[in-house]
Design a protein around this motif. Structure first.
Motif, PDB file in Angstrom:
ATOM      1  N   ARG A 206      27.986  51.254  50.872  1.00 20.76           N
ATOM      2  CA  ARG A 206      29.161  52.122  51.694  1.00 20.76           C
ATOM      3  C   ARG A 206      28.593  53.512  51.756  1.00 20.76           C
TER       4      ARG A 206
ATOM      5  N   GLN B 137      30.544  55.655  54.017  1.00 19.89           N
ATOM      6  CA  GLN B 137      31.716  56.360  54.428  1.00 19.89           C
ATOM      7  C   GLN B 137      31.514  57.876  53.631  1.00 19.89           C
ATOM      8  N   GLY B 138      31.622  58.931  54.546  1.00 16.42           N
ATOM      9  CA  GLY B 138      31.583  60.251  53.993  1.00 16.42           C
ATOM     10  C   GLY B 138      30.372  60.865  53.668  1.00 16.42           C
TER      11      GLY B 138
ATOM     12  N   LYS C 165      22.928  55.705  56.230  1.00 17.62           N
ATOM     13  CA  LYS C 165      23.353  55.382  57.249  1.00 17.62           C
ATOM     14  C   LYS C 165      22.327  54.343  57.828  1.00 17.62           C
TER      15      LYS C 165
END
Length: 239
Positions: free
Chosen positions: A202, A204-205, A212
């Motif tokens: 994960r 996100q944010g 990433k």
């Protein structure tokens, strides 16, 4: 008068003030296109030219292997993943004694655990620890070059099935460059030992690019491993 050149940290930085910059165009380490194609795309604007080894191409075997295990995260380590890495190292040392092997982790505790397990394994087998074998974390792998690089990704659910995302040095400014260095150390093969699939990571944010790009690299590694990937690298004519 002040001499700003005296404040320069390196000759490279000094020369960049006076000489035209030019970027790396040729890559000679990796014998398989898949080992450099990810970095070529994300870091070098697809400008790298490679001289892949024809014998390696003819084998038609994936140069990256995604090895999924059911590891559990405890005390900042992943013991099952560490043991899998040790098993792979021992197999290569037994079957391909001339190969140079490097292990790369994403945190210091996992690095130390793998080193301890390798010491025990070689001691109990009566074998000497290979002189060329190294175990490093992603912060200090720069400059190394090995036939086979084994990654221990580390991230895994804990005993309560909770998956925590702590990206450490990957999640600082420039962390993506550490990843780029790490994934381009292999001459012949990369083995990714992971307790998660890419989609479980994960990001996100997350502000910085390192985490990433790690997720994208895992997606890439799985595609190569499953022979679903076709390199986009510019190839020079083979003679």
């Amino acid at each position: 008068t002040e001499a700003p050149e005296l404040e320069i940290d390196s000759l490279l930085e000094l020369s960049s003030r006076y000489l035209e910059k030019t970027y790396l165009r040729g890559h000679y380490r990796s014998k398989a296109l898949e080992l450099i194609d990810f970095s070529n795309h994300y870091f070098y604007d697809n400008q790298l030219q490679l001289l892949p080894d024809k014998q390696v191409l003819d084998l038609n075997e994936p140069a990256i292997e995604y090895m999924k295990v059911e590891g559990v995260w405890e005390n900042q380590t992943n013991p099952m993943e560490a043991q899998q890495v040790v098993d792979v190292v021992l197999k290569y040392v037994r079957d391909y004694p001339s190969k140079e092997i490097g292990v790369v982790t994403f945190n210091l505790p996992q690095q130390m655990l793998i080193m301890d397990l390798l010491d025990e394994a070689f001691l109990s087998s009566g074998q000497s620890f290979p002189e060329s074998l190294f175990v490093k974390n992603i912060e200090n792998v720069q400059g190394d070059e090995m036939d086979v690089i084994i990654f221990s990704i580390g991230y895994a659910p804990d005993k309560n099935k909770k998956l925590s995302m702590q990206f450490g040095s990957l999640n600082v400014a420039g962390g993506e460059n550490r990843l780029n260095v790490a994934v381009t150390r292999a001459r012949e093969k990369v083995i990714v030992v992971s307790s998660i699939w890419p989609e479980e990571l994960r990001v996100q944010g997350i502000q910085n690019d390192g985490p990433k790009l790690l997720k994208q690299y895992l997606e890439y590694a799985r595609e190569v491993s499953e022979q679903k990937f076709r390199p986009s690298t510019i190839e020079q004519n083979q003679h």
